[in-house]
Design a protein around this motif. Structure first.
Motif, PDB file in Angstrom:
ATOM      1  N   ARG A 133      10.819   6.470  -2.552  1.00 39.05           N
ATOM      2  CA  ARG A 133      10.821   6.447  -1.238  1.00 39.05           C
ATOM      3  C   ARG A 133       9.351   6.598  -0.717  1.00 39.05           C
ATOM      4  NH1 ARG A 133      14.611   8.943   3.304  1.00 39.05           N
ATOM      5  NH2 ARG A 133      16.066   7.457   2.516  1.00 39.05           N
ATOM      6  N   LEU A 134       8.927   5.785   0.073  1.00 44.66           N
ATOM      7  CA  LEU A 134       7.560   6.125   0.967  1.00 44.66           C
ATOM      8  C   LEU A 134       7.745   7.188   1.846  1.00 44.66           C
ATOM      9  CD1 LEU A 134       4.643   5.263   1.535  1.00 44.66           C
ATOM     10  CD2 LEU A 134       5.400   3.703   3.135  1.00 44.66           C
ATOM     11  N   ASP A 162       3.511  12.992  -7.085  1.00 47.82           N
ATOM     12  CA  ASP A 162       4.057  11.687  -7.776  1.00 47.82           C
ATOM     13  C   ASP A 162       4.583  10.761  -6.276  1.00 47.82           C
ATOM     14  OD1 ASP A 162       3.404  11.924 -10.232  1.00 47.82           O
ATOM     15  OD2 ASP A 162       5.275  12.926 -10.607  1.00 47.82           O
ATOM     16  N   PHE A 163       4.596  11.389  -5.097  1.00 45.41           N
ATOM     17  CA  PHE A 163       5.134  10.992  -3.893  1.00 45.41           C
ATOM     18  C   PHE A 163       4.114   9.997  -3.219  1.00 45.41           C
ATOM     19  CE2 PHE A 163       7.345  14.714  -4.354  1.00 45.41           C
ATOM     20  CZ  PHE A 163       8.446  14.481  -4.278  1.00 45.41           C
ATOM     21  N   ALA A 164       4.893   8.537  -2.778  1.00 46.97           N
ATOM     22  CA  ALA A 164       3.859   7.713  -1.909  1.00 46.97           C
ATOM     23  C   ALA A 164       4.256   8.354  -0.603  1.00 46.97           C
ATOM     24  CB  ALA A 164       4.725   6.496  -1.969  1.00 46.97           C
ATOM     25  N   LEU A 165       2.871   8.425   0.323  1.00 46.67           N
ATOM     26  CA  LEU A 165       2.809   9.186   1.440  1.00 46.67           C
ATOM     27  C   LEU A 165       1.967   8.204   2.342  1.00 46.67           C
ATOM     28  CD1 LEU A 165       3.305  11.776   3.223  1.00 46.67           C
ATOM     29  CD2 LEU A 165       1.119  12.493   2.270  1.00 46.67           C
ATOM     30  N   ASN A 178      -1.993   7.523   1.173  1.00 43.75           N
ATOM     31  CA  ASN A 178      -2.484   8.127  -0.205  1.00 43.75           C
ATOM     32  C   ASN A 178      -2.435   6.843  -1.365  1.00 43.75           C
ATOM     33  OD1 ASN A 178       0.358   7.740  -1.202  1.00 43.75           O
ATOM     34  ND2 ASN A 178       0.405   9.941  -1.979  1.00 43.75           N
ATOM     35  N   SER A 179      -2.780   7.075  -2.570  1.00 42.47           N
ATOM     36  CA  SER A 179      -3.098   5.904  -3.256  1.00 42.47           C
ATOM     37  C   SER A 179      -1.622   5.109  -3.537  1.00 42.47           C
ATOM     38  CB  SER A 179      -3.681   6.462  -4.636  1.00 42.47           C
ATOM     39  OG  SER A 179      -4.951   6.735  -4.238  1.00 42.47           O
ATOM     40  N   LYS A 180      -0.721   6.332  -3.953  1.00 45.26           N
ATOM     41  CA  LYS A 180       0.571   5.409  -4.082  1.00 45.26           C
ATOM     42  C   LYS A 180       1.166   4.778  -2.950  1.00 45.26           C
ATOM     43  CE  LYS A 180       1.938   8.719  -7.867  1.00 45.26           C
ATOM     44  NZ  LYS A 180       2.075   7.418  -8.952  1.00 45.26           N
ATOM     45  N   GLY A 181       0.887   5.243  -1.561  1.00 46.66           N
ATOM     46  CA  GLY A 181       1.406   4.575  -0.646  1.00 46.66           C
ATOM     47  C   GLY A 181       0.794   3.352  -0.514  1.00 46.66           C
ATOM     48  N   LEU A 182      -0.491   3.325  -0.637  1.00 42.25           N
ATOM     49  CA  LEU A 182      -1.071   2.083  -0.412  1.00 42.25           C
ATOM     50  C   LEU A 182      -0.480   1.114  -1.533  1.00 42.25           C
ATOM     51  CD1 LEU A 182      -4.840   3.327  -0.045  1.00 42.25           C
ATOM     52  CD2 LEU A 182      -3.571   2.004   1.845  1.00 42.25           C
ATOM     53  N   ASP A 183      -0.159   1.403  -2.655  1.00 42.98           N
ATOM     54  CA  ASP A 183       0.368   0.830  -3.767  1.00 42.98           C
ATOM     55  C   ASP A 183       1.850   0.111  -3.186  1.00 42.98           C
ATOM     56  OD1 ASP A 183      -1.774   1.068  -5.361  1.00 42.98           O
ATOM     57  OD2 ASP A 183      -0.726   2.330  -6.629  1.00 42.98           O
ATOM     58  N   LEU A 207     -10.627   1.433  -1.102  1.00 38.29           N
ATOM     59  CA  LEU A 207      -9.748   1.908   0.213  1.00 38.29           C
ATOM     60  C   LEU A 207     -10.086   3.258   0.413  1.00 38.29           C
ATOM     61  CD1 LEU A 207      -6.629  -0.325  -0.565  1.00 38.29           C
ATOM     62  CD2 LEU A 207      -8.660  -0.751   0.694  1.00 38.29           C
ATOM     63  N   THR A 208     -10.226   3.710   1.860  1.00 37.23           N
ATOM     64  CA  THR A 208     -10.339   4.972   2.159  1.00 37.23           C
ATOM     65  C   THR A 208      -9.041   5.442   2.480  1.00 37.23           C
ATOM     66  OG1 THR A 208     -10.427   4.594   4.376  1.00 37.23           O
ATOM     67  CG2 THR A 208     -12.704   4.473   3.179  1.00 37.23           C
ATOM     68  N   GLY A 209      -7.898   4.686   2.438  1.00 34.43           N
ATOM     69  CA  GLY A 209      -6.725   5.055   3.000  1.00 34.43           C
ATOM     70  C   GLY A 209      -6.430   4.726   4.459  1.00 34.43           C
TER      71      GLY A 209
END
Length: 559
Positions: A133-134, A162-165, A178-183, A207-209
């Motif tokens: 989950r995001l 490992d969390f999308a945030l 974060n990087s996973k969140g952007l993905d 990307l700065t986020g």
């Protein structure tokens, strides 16, 4: 205690009707502020079948007592009408209520980037947290951080594993992922910025986020929870609103799926307080046939109309101004003055849709250029459809000019101001966003009073908590964090502030015939306070505690 003549007459009239005898509940010995006039007070109020049936002196109201009537002694405590949240985002709390709120002082203690990182890391360390989950955190404020800047995706990567945030700005108009969140939301260095939004990049194109305005919309589909979570979280969110004396709340920008979720809550009789919801402009016509009739309650839920977002936030420097920001953000040209979400033609189109359906329209306009767009469109629609009582409301109106206040009066509009900006961002507005003169005129309630523009005040929760005592305090005192008064001429009296969260808010909602005052025939939506905000030093209004919240005659919160 001095009782107003009008209140005594009402009480006597009520007592003469045999059908109103034998109240279910009577409150006595109170300092009851009826909001029917600044000097109007009562000692007692009687309730039957969720309605107020008598108001006045103890002796008069106790004539409604029957053998089964519960009589409660207020012991001199203050009672007012229930508070009405004239603009906020109730449903945004539903997926966020268990997430970290990284507010700076005094709402929280996240005053530095390490403090934010620590709070988020502790949240993500909880066992069993879903890695598919995001996840969200809410409430960081770059203007109050020690570092005086936004976090970066790399700083979030350091603590998120490992969390999308995504970390949402306190304004709700920006976020850092974060990087996973952007993905997860589908952004990479080749993604073009959407119209009305910005995806920030380094000079090297990374990307700065940080994302702004319409670029944040990609997060919204991920703000979803299971039906089981919805039920649990709804109870928590309602408890929070009721703890602040709120008996009528608002969802001020609902997408189609959110509208359907709220209707489902109502279908299952899960709402303890009234909830008005305004559909996002792009979703309005697509859901109108799936909702209860416009402007009608269904189990405490009302499909109230349309919401348009015209621009961004002044503290985020994305509000659409007619002249440049006092200090232009880095990487922008010297004449940067924000940007609109819609152009004038698009604004005209959606305002026309609202008027065509005879739906109330509320429209976010922080910048005066955005306010111009809205007023232009309303004036055009008024000419096309004729003068009707739409109670079109400009939301925030932070930088509304004097000429715009006059135009709003002529167009039969209202304003819902956000005076809490004077405290939370007043110093920043003066020094960086708007400069001394424009900052002193944010939320121009003095001009509204001068020209007869009816207005309400709000906290735009979850930007800040739906704390109506703090809401009133900011409007009455207009004190900044540094202790400076910002715009003495725009202060309002404590009574006017109370009107703004009761009878004027009821009027904004087309509910002034049944809410907003303590009068015979009104719904028994009431709040018991530990002190009278009209009698205390105005600087302590924010410290007054809500002791009890009563909805339709039933206690729904006690301290």
């Amino acid at each position: 205690m001095k009782l107003s003549k009008s209140i005594l007459v009402i009480a006597l009239a009520a007592a003469s009707g045999s059908a109103l005898a034998n109240a279910d509940l009577i409150f006595t010995n109170g300092d009851i502020v009826t909001v029917t006039g600044e000097a109007d007070r009562a000692q007692a109020v009687a309730i039957k079948n969720s309605k107020i049936i008598a108001v006045g002196s103890n002796a008069d109201v106790l004539k409604e007592q029957g053998s089964n009537t519960e009589v409660r002694d207020l012991g001199g405590k203050t009672m007012t009408p229930g508070f009405i949240d004239s603009h906020g985002h109730f449903s945004q709390y539903l997926p966020l209520i268990n997430s970290p709120f990284v507010y700076p002082s005094p709402l929280g203690n996240s005053d530095s980037l390490p403090a934010i990182q620590t709070m988020i890391a502790e949240y993500l360390a909880q066992p069993g947290l879903d890695k598919d989950r995001l996840h969200f955190a809410f409430g960081y404020d770059n203007t109050e951080l020690v570092e005086q800047r936004h976090p970066t995706r790399w700083e979030l990567d350091d603590i998120s594993g490992d969390f999308a945030l995504c970390l949402v700005h306190i304004s709700g108009h920006l976020a850092v992922c974060n990087s996973k969140g952007l993905d997860v939301i589908g952004y990479n260095k080749d993604t073009p910025a959407p119209a009305g939004g910005v995806i920030h990049k380094t000079k090297e194109g990374e990307l700065t986020g940080l994302i702004e305005e319409s670029a944040t919309y990609a997060m919204f589909p991920h703000l979803n929870i299971s039906p089981q979570e919805l039920v649990v979280n709804l109870a928590k969110v309602q408890d929070m609103f009721m703890s602040y004396g709120v008996t009528t709340a608002q969802e001020g920008l609902a997408m189609a799926h959110t509208m359907r979720s709220m209707k489902q809550m109502a279908d299952n009789n899960l709402l303890k307080i009234d909830l008005l919801s305004y559909a996002k402009w792009t979703d309005f016509e697509g859901i109108i046939n799936d909702m209860p009739a416009l402007g009608k309650y269904h189990n405490n839920f009302k499909f109230a109309g349309m919401k348009i977002t015209g621009d961004g936030s002044p503290q985020g420097k994305t509000a659409y101004l007619s002249t440049p920001y006092f200090e232009v953000p880095h990487s922008h040209a010297y004449h940067y003055h924000g940007y609109p979400v819609l152009n004038q033609e698009e604004m005209n189109h959606f305002v026309d849709i609202a008027f065509k359906h005879n739906a109330q329209l509320i429209s976010h306009a922080n910048g005066d250029a955005a306010a111009d767009q809205l007023i232009n469109a309303v004036e055009k629609a008024n000419k096309k459809y004729g003068e009707r009582d739409h109670r079109t409301t400009i939301i925030h109106g932070q930088t509304a000019r004097l000429d715009q206040i006059q135009r709003m009066v002529e167009a039969n509009m209202m304003a819902s101001f956000f005076p809490a900006h004077t405290y939370f961002w007043g110093d920043y507005h003066k020094k960086s966003v708007l400069g001394p003169w424009r900052a002193s005129n944010i939320s121009p309630m003095g001009w509204a009073n001068e020209y007869g523009l009816k207005f309400t005040i709000h906290m735009d929760a979850p930007v800040v908590y739906p704390d109506q005592m703090r809401n009133m305090w900011t409007a009455v005192n207009r004190i900044t964090r540094s202790g400076e008064t910002l715009g003495e001429w725009h202060k309002i009296s404590p009574y006017q502030a109370l009107e703004a969260v009761t009878i004027h808010a009821a009027y904004q909602n087309f509910e002034d015939a049944e809410k907003g005052t303590v009068e015979v025939g009104k719904r028994a939506d009431l709040v018991i306070l530990e002190a009278n905000p009209l009698d205390v030093d105005p600087m302590v209004i924010k410290d007054i505690k809500v002791l009890e919240t009563i909805k339709d005659g039933n206690t729904v919160f006690t301290l």
